[in-house]
Scaffold this motif. Structure first.
Motif, PDB file in Angstrom:
ATOM      1  N   ASP A  13      99.176  76.287  40.043  1.00  0.00           N
ATOM      2  CA  ASP A  13      99.401  75.407  41.186  1.00  0.00           C
ATOM      3  C   ASP A  13     100.892  75.170  41.410  1.00  0.00           C
ATOM      4  O   ASP A  13     101.734  75.672  40.665  1.00  0.00           O
ATOM      5  N   LYS A  14     101.225  74.413  42.445  1.00  0.00           N
ATOM      6  CA  LYS A  14     102.631  74.229  42.812  1.00  0.00           C
ATOM      7  C   LYS A  14     103.418  73.435  41.779  1.00  0.00           C
ATOM      8  O   LYS A  14     104.639  73.439  41.804  1.00  0.00           O
ATOM      9  N   GLU A  15     102.737  72.786  40.846  1.00  0.00           N
ATOM     10  CA  GLU A  15     103.406  72.073  39.756  1.00  0.00           C
ATOM     11  C   GLU A  15     103.556  72.953  38.513  1.00  0.00           C
ATOM     12  O   GLU A  15     104.061  72.505  37.487  1.00  0.00           O
ATOM     13  N   GLY A  16     103.068  74.194  38.593  1.00  0.00           N
ATOM     14  CA  GLY A  16     103.154  75.111  37.467  1.00  0.00           C
ATOM     15  C   GLY A  16     102.024  74.955  36.460  1.00  0.00           C
ATOM     16  O   GLY A  16     102.099  75.477  35.351  1.00  0.00           O
ATOM     17  N   VAL A  65     108.376  76.587  37.055  1.00  0.00           N
ATOM     18  CA  VAL A  65     108.819  75.296  37.566  1.00  0.00           C
ATOM     19  C   VAL A  65     109.816  74.722  36.573  1.00  0.00           C
ATOM     20  O   VAL A  65     109.595  74.769  35.360  1.00  0.00           O
ATOM     21  N   ILE A  66     110.913  74.197  37.082  1.00  0.00           N
ATOM     22  CA  ILE A  66     111.921  73.567  36.222  1.00  0.00           C
ATOM     23  C   ILE A  66     111.409  72.204  35.804  1.00  0.00           C
ATOM     24  O   ILE A  66     111.054  71.376  36.640  1.00  0.00           O
ATOM     25  N   ARG A  67     111.334  71.976  34.505  1.00  0.00           N
ATOM     26  CA  ARG A  67     110.866  70.702  33.958  1.00  0.00           C
ATOM     27  C   ARG A  67     112.017  69.740  33.677  1.00  0.00           C
ATOM     28  O   ARG A  67     111.863  68.540  33.777  1.00  0.00           O
ATOM     29  N   LEU A  84     118.404  75.131  32.338  1.00  0.00           N
ATOM     30  CA  LEU A  84     117.110  74.807  32.925  1.00  0.00           C
ATOM     31  C   LEU A  84     116.022  74.977  31.884  1.00  0.00           C
ATOM     32  O   LEU A  84     115.956  76.013  31.228  1.00  0.00           O
ATOM     33  N   SER A  85     115.148  73.984  31.734  1.00  0.00           N
ATOM     34  CA  SER A  85     113.957  74.115  30.898  1.00  0.00           C
ATOM     35  C   SER A  85     112.781  74.380  31.825  1.00  0.00           C
ATOM     36  O   SER A  85     112.519  73.591  32.739  1.00  0.00           O
ATOM     37  N   LEU A  86     112.088  75.489  31.578  1.00  0.00           N
ATOM     38  CA  LEU A  86     111.002  75.917  32.459  1.00  0.00           C
ATOM     39  C   LEU A  86     109.639  75.565  31.881  1.00  0.00           C
ATOM     40  O   LEU A  86     109.496  75.346  30.673  1.00  0.00           O
ATOM     41  N   ASN A  87     108.629  75.579  32.734  1.00  0.00           N
ATOM     42  CA  ASN A  87     107.275  75.213  32.327  1.00  0.00           C
ATOM     43  C   ASN A  87     106.618  76.215  31.381  1.00  0.00           C
ATOM     44  O   ASN A  87     105.582  75.926  30.806  1.00  0.00           O
ATOM     45  N   ASP A  88     107.228  77.390  31.178  1.00  0.00           N
ATOM     46  CA  ASP A  88     106.663  78.346  30.216  1.00  0.00           C
ATOM     47  C   ASP A  88     107.218  78.111  28.813  1.00  0.00           C
ATOM     48  O   ASP A  88     106.934  78.875  27.901  1.00  0.00           O
TER      49      ASP A  88
END
Length: 118
Positions: A13-16, A65-67, A84-88
């Motif tokens: 989804d758009k929030e990752g 998504v950048i968290r 940048l910390s990403l959702n993965d």
């Protein structure tokens, strides 16, 4: 064996957040495993490709998504940086050479993963 012609099987989804058949995938280790094999085909569609197995993935906006963002100064380089910390679960530096864009609802977009994904 993973096979699906139906984009409704797996959704980011758009929030990752990842979903399988409408239910949130809560096992972060499985989501991170799928991220390792997330690819784009020549038409720009997302899929998980593990050896000869492929599964289409529907992505509402972007898969990454950048968290969080960390700004610092490197004394060795003598310049500022943005991490940048990403959702993965990964983190990377923001490339200031790559273009940024503002999308709907004033969401800021940048390129990540060696410029391969927005």
């Amino acid at each position: 064996m993973i096979h699906s012609n139906d984009y409704n099987e797996i959704l980011i989804d758009k929030e990752g957040i990842w979903y399988f058949r409408g239910s949130e995938m809560k096992r972060k280790d499985i989501v991170q495993y799928f991220y390792k094999y997330l690819k784009r085909d020549c038409d720009g569609n997302y899929l998980i490709e593990i050896e000869d197995d492929r599964c289409k993935v529907r992505v509402e906006d972007t898969p990454y998504v950048i968290r969080s963002i960390a700004v610092g100064f490197s004394r060795s380089c003598g310049r500022s940086y943005i991490d940048l910390s990403l959702n993965d679960g990964s983190s990377e530096g923001l490339s200031l050479e790559a273009p940024l864009r503002i999308g709907e609802d004033n969401v800021l977009y940048c390129m990540v993963k060696k410029g391969e994904h927005e």
